[in-house]
Scaffold this motif. Structure first.
Motif, PDB file in Angstrom:
ATOM      1  N   ALA A  17      -7.850  -7.817   1.474  1.00 29.90           N
ATOM      2  CA  ALA A  17      -6.395  -7.936   1.442  1.00 29.90           C
ATOM      3  C   ALA A  17      -5.819  -7.200   0.247  1.00 29.90           C
ATOM      4  O   ALA A  17      -4.761  -6.550   0.345  1.00 29.90           O
ATOM      5  N   ALA A  18      -6.493  -7.277  -0.915  1.00 33.11           N
ATOM      6  CA  ALA A  18      -6.004  -6.615  -2.118  1.00 33.11           C
ATOM      7  C   ALA A  18      -6.018  -5.100  -1.957  1.00 33.11           C
ATOM      8  O   ALA A  18      -5.064  -4.408  -2.340  1.00 33.11           O
ATOM      9  N   LEU A  19      -7.091  -4.568  -1.389  1.00 35.33           N
ATOM     10  CA  LEU A  19      -7.182  -3.121  -1.201  1.00 35.33           C
ATOM     11  C   LEU A  19      -6.121  -2.630  -0.215  1.00 35.33           C
ATOM     12  O   LEU A  19      -5.506  -1.584  -0.424  1.00 35.33           O
ATOM     13  N   ALA A  20      -5.900  -3.383   0.859  1.00 33.84           N
ATOM     14  CA  ALA A  20      -4.869  -2.998   1.826  1.00 33.84           C
ATOM     15  C   ALA A  20      -3.498  -2.989   1.167  1.00 33.84           C
ATOM     16  O   ALA A  20      -2.693  -2.062   1.378  1.00 33.84           O
ATOM     17  N   ASP A  21      -3.219  -3.995   0.350  1.00 34.49           N
ATOM     18  CA  ASP A  21      -1.927  -4.065  -0.344  1.00 34.49           C
ATOM     19  C   ASP A  21      -1.783  -2.917  -1.329  1.00 34.49           C
ATOM     20  O   ASP A  21      -0.696  -2.323  -1.460  1.00 34.49           O
TER      21      ASP A  21
END
Length: 389
Positions: A214-218
């Motif tokens: 989720a962090a990388l996508a954000d």
């Protein structure tokens, strides 16, 4: 990389510069807080803290270096830590879970140290744990932290094997950026002239890195909003990550991204984010060392056209020279020498300035003076100082 849409939007380079300037607060400075500006540019490079203060001040109306320092050391809405490329950055404290979740998930890069000097994977984990324990409730100088790490690990951790400015630093220091990326370390206030380190848990109690996927996508979404249209390779360069890994990450987000064309070249934006800026690219700006805009924007040959590449890039690397930006494109370099309250600003344009551009440059020098709380003296001439290392 593939995209589900069969309709390809087209943007001009004028559209691209206008979008980027607008989203960085460089066309019209925003009204807000320093942390908002830092979030919008995906972090402010802070190896030279005065440069970070200027980067932020140029993007927020009325803000001075005192306001940035208050945000950092007073209200703690900013945090100084290791960010993209393993370099020192200011980041919004509220976004630390995102940044640590993403940066802590990056693939390991090749270690240029000799085999005898490197930390093994097991030693790396031991050092990161020792750093976290030592800083949990303390602000320590580098020497104090070295002593704590040695006590918690062993004498091998402090073997002087890391080249550092003409001397040799202890082995454990190789793990400092990783410890920051894991959320175990950030900078504390200076103790006199000495840098200190502490735990971000002291300022953001209970914080945990966000889930990596989720962090990388954000982070991809935020990067594309600030610097798009962009390619996976450009994202990889900004983050100092492997290109193949970045391409795979973009592929995994194909449903959220959209392919566009800029002057015939393919790049990506967040799905639906294809509108040009509300105003064309405009304005004269004096951007400091390692400002986020020239470091993060690509392609270099468009941002640093012709003579600008020779004068303002250092081996293809952006940020080593402060740059004169005109209408979103690098048009010269500049240098600031401070003497007490006097700010001697020398600007070297690469082409003759129009009357309007010269007036804007005068106004921009005044704004630099306001931000840095000094009295600017502007000179048009040759910059004789070399690039920052």
């Amino acid at each position: 990389m593939t995209n589900q849409s069969t309709v390809v939007s087209r943007l001009s380079w004028s559209d691209v510069w206008g979008r980027r300037l607008d989203r960085h607060g460089l066309s019209t400075p925003a009204r807000g807080r320093p942390a908002d500006a830092v979030a919008a540019m995906c972090g402010a490079h802070a190896q030279v803290l005065s440069a970070a203060e200027l980067s932020v001040g140029l993007r927020v109306a009325g803000v001075t270096r005192s306001d940035v320092r208050q945000a950092l050391w007073g209200e703690r809405s900013l945090i100084k830590t290791y960010g993209p490329r393993g370099t020192v950055h200011l980041l919004p404290t509220r976004d630390l879970p995102l940044w640590t979740g993403a940066l802590g998930a990056l693939p390991a890069t090749a270690n240029s140290m000799s085999a005898e000097a490197r930390l093994t994977p097991e030693q790396t984990e031991e050092v990161v744990a020792a750093i976290a324990g030592a800083l949990a409730d303390a602000e320590l100088t580098i020497d104090e932290l070295t002593a704590e790490v040695a006590t918690r690990t062993g004498p091998w951790a402090v073997d002087p094997v890391v080249p550092a400015f003409g001397s040799m630093a202890p082995r454990w220091r190789q793990a400092i950026p990783l410890a920051a990326h894991r959320g175990a370390l950030c900078f504390g206030p200076n103790r006199g002239r000495k840098v200190t380190y502490t735990s971000p848990q002291r300022w953001l109690p209970g914080f945990q890195p966000a889930p990596p996927s989720a962090a990388l996508a954000d982070l991809v979404r935020r990067y594309l909003h600030a610097y798009g249209p962009a390619t996976p390779q450009q994202f990889a360069q900004w983050l100092s990550a492997p290109r193949r890994w970045a391409s795979q990450l973009f592929d995994s987000l194909a449903g959220e991204l959209q392919r566009v064309e800029v002057a015939g070249s393919a790049a990506w934006v967040c799905a639906g984010d294809t509108e040009p800026a509300p105003v064309p690219p405009q304005g004269v700006r004096l951007l400091p060392y390692f400002d986020a805009y020239p470091v993060g924007c690509h392609p270099r040959e468009r941002l640093f056209p012709g003579p600008a590449a020779q004068r303002a890039l250092s081996g293809g690397q952006a940020g080593n020279f402060p740059v004169l930006l005109i209408d979103g494109v690098v048009a010269g370099i500049w240098h600031l020498r401070r003497s007490g309250r006097k700010l001697n600003i020398t600007v070297e344009p690469l082409a003759a300035l129009t009357v309007a551009e010269r007036q804007e440059l005068d106004d921009q020098a005044k704004r630099v003076g306001e931000i840095l709380e000094g009295e600017p003296l502007l000179t048009i001439g040759t910059v004789s100082i070399g690039g920052h290392a």
